[in-house]
Design a protein around this motif. Structure first.
Motif, short mmCIF file in Angstrom:
data_model
loop_
_atom_site.label_atom_id
_atom_site.label_comp_id
_atom_site.label_asym_id
_atom_site.label_seq_id
_atom_site.Cartn_x
_atom_site.Cartn_y
_atom_site.Cartn_z
N ASP A 32 22.26 30.24 13.69
CA ASP A 32 22.37 31.22 12.61
C ASP A 32 23.54 30.90 11.68
OD1 ASP A 32 21.22 33.65 11.48
OD2 ASP A 32 23.19 34.51 11.90
N ILE A 33 24.66 30.53 12.24
CA ILE A 33 25.82 30.17 11.40
C ILE A 33 25.49 28.93 10.56
CG2 ILE A 33 28.19 29.31 11.47
CD1 ILE A 33 28.55 31.18 13.96
N PHE A 34 24.83 27.94 11.15
CA PHE A 34 24.44 26.74 10.41
C PHE A 34 23.52 27.10 9.24
CE2 PHE A 34 21.33 23.33 9.74
CZ PHE A 34 22.19 22.34 9.26
N LEU A 35 22.51 27.92 9.50
CA LEU A 35 21.58 28.31 8.43
C LEU A 35 22.29 29.08 7.32
CD1 LEU A 35 18.44 29.37 10.50
CD2 LEU A 35 18.74 27.30 9.13
N ARG A 36 23.23 29.93 7.71
CA ARG A 36 23.98 30.69 6.70
C ARG A 36 24.89 29.78 5.87
NH1 ARG A 36 23.78 36.38 7.45
NH2 ARG A 36 22.58 36.88 9.32
N ILE A 37 25.46 28.76 6.48
CA ILE A 37 26.29 27.80 5.73
C ILE A 37 25.43 27.02 4.74
CG2 ILE A 37 27.61 25.66 5.94
CD1 ILE A 37 28.75 26.81 8.56
N ILE A 38 24.27 26.54 5.19
CA ILE A 38 23.36 25.81 4.29
C ILE A 38 22.92 26.71 3.15
CG2 ILE A 38 21.09 24.71 4.14
CD1 ILE A 38 23.20 23.00 5.49
N SER A 39 22.61 27.96 3.46
CA SER A 39 22.19 28.92 2.44
C SER A 39 23.31 29.16 1.42
CB SER A 39 21.78 30.23 3.09
OG SER A 39 21.43 31.17 2.14
N PHE A 40 24.54 29.30 1.90
CA PHE A 40 25.67 29.50 1.00
C PHE A 40 25.88 28.30 0.09
CE2 PHE A 40 30.18 28.83 0.11
CZ PHE A 40 30.46 29.98 -0.61
N ILE A 41 25.84 27.10 0.67
CA ILE A 41 26.02 25.89 -0.13
C ILE A 41 24.92 25.76 -1.17
CG2 ILE A 41 25.98 23.37 -0.02
CD1 ILE A 41 27.44 23.62 2.69
N THR A 42 23.69 26.07 -0.77
CA THR A 42 22.57 26.01 -1.70
C THR A 42 22.75 27.00 -2.84
OG1 THR A 42 21.09 25.34 0.07
CG2 THR A 42 20.07 26.22 -1.91
N PHE A 43 23.19 28.21 -2.51
CA PHE A 43 23.37 29.25 -3.52
C PHE A 43 24.52 28.92 -4.47
CE2 PHE A 43 25.28 33.28 -4.91
CZ PHE A 43 24.21 33.80 -5.61
N GLU A 44 25.63 28.47 -3.91
CA GLU A 44 26.82 28.23 -4.73
C GLU A 44 26.76 26.94 -5.53
OE1 GLU A 44 29.42 30.21 -5.37
OE2 GLU A 44 28.40 31.76 -4.20
N PHE A 45 26.20 25.90 -4.96
CA PHE A 45 26.23 24.60 -5.61
C PHE A 45 24.85 24.09 -6.01
CE2 PHE A 45 29.86 24.74 -2.64
CZ PHE A 45 30.87 24.75 -3.58
N GLY A 46 23.85 24.94 -5.93
CA GLY A 46 22.49 24.55 -6.25
C GLY A 46 22.27 24.16 -7.69
N HIS A 47 23.08 24.71 -8.59
CA HIS A 47 22.90 24.37 -10.00
C HIS A 47 23.41 22.96 -10.32
CE1 HIS A 47 26.78 26.43 -9.57
NE2 HIS A 47 27.21 25.67 -10.56
N TYR A 48 24.23 22.37 -9.44
CA TYR A 48 24.68 21.00 -9.65
C TYR A 48 23.63 19.97 -9.23
CZ TYR A 48 29.29 23.05 -10.25
OH TYR A 48 30.35 23.80 -10.68
N ILE A 49 22.92 20.29 -8.17
CA ILE A 49 21.87 19.40 -7.65
C ILE A 49 20.59 20.22 -7.41
CG2 ILE A 49 23.15 17.47 -6.65
CD1 ILE A 49 23.52 19.08 -4.13
N PRO A 50 19.86 20.51 -8.46
CA PRO A 50 18.72 21.42 -8.34
C PRO A 50 17.59 20.91 -7.45
CG PRO A 50 18.83 20.46 -10.53
CD PRO A 50 20.07 20.04 -9.82
#
Length: 104
Positions: free
Chosen positions: A31-49
Motif C-alpha cells: 500500500d505504501i509503495f502504491l501510494r508513493i507511485i501515485s504521488f509521484i505520478t500526480f506531482e510529476f506527471g506533467h513533466y513525463i506525460p
C-alpha cells in the motif's frame, strides 16, 4: 488484473513466510509503495506525460482503490474493515518495534 496479482502475491507471502505478521507487513509495504507511485505520478506527471499515463492506466492508487473496483455493498465494507484492521495491526507492530529498539 491488479486484484489477481495482489492475491497471488499475498498467497506467496503466506506460503513462504507462514506468519501473520509477514502478511501484515506485506500489505503495508504494497500500500505504501502504491501510494508513493501515485504521488509521484500526480506531482510529476506533467513533466513525463507518457509514463504518467501508463501509471494512471495500469497501476492502482492504493489497496482501497483495488477493493472498490472489484467489490460493492456489504462485501466492500467487510473488506475495508479488514484492511483497516490490518493497518491497525501494522501500527501496533511498528510501535512495538520502535519501543523495543529504543530500550537497547
Amino acid at each position: 488484473m491488479d486484484l489477481i496479482i495482489l492475491v497471488v502475491l499475498m498467497l506467496v507471502v503466506v506460503f513462504f513466510f507462514k506468519s501473520f505478521d509477514s502478511f501484515v507487513y506485506f500489505m503495508a509495504i504494497v500500500d505504501i509503495f502504491l501510494r508513493i507511485i501515485s504521488f509521484i505520478t500526480f506531482e510529476f506527471g506533467h513533466y513525463i506525460p507518457d509514463i504518467a499515463a501508463f501509471f494512471k492506466t495500469y497501476i492502482p492508487a492504493n489497496i482501497p482503490s483495488i477493493i472498490d473496483t472489484y467489490s460493492t455493498g456489504i462485501f466492500n465494507t467487510m473488506l475495508m474493515i479488514g484492511y483497516v484492521i490490518v493497518f491497525i495491526l501494522f501500527e501496533c507492530y511498528a510501535v512495538k518495534y520502535f519501543f523495543k529498539k529504543k530500550r537497547r
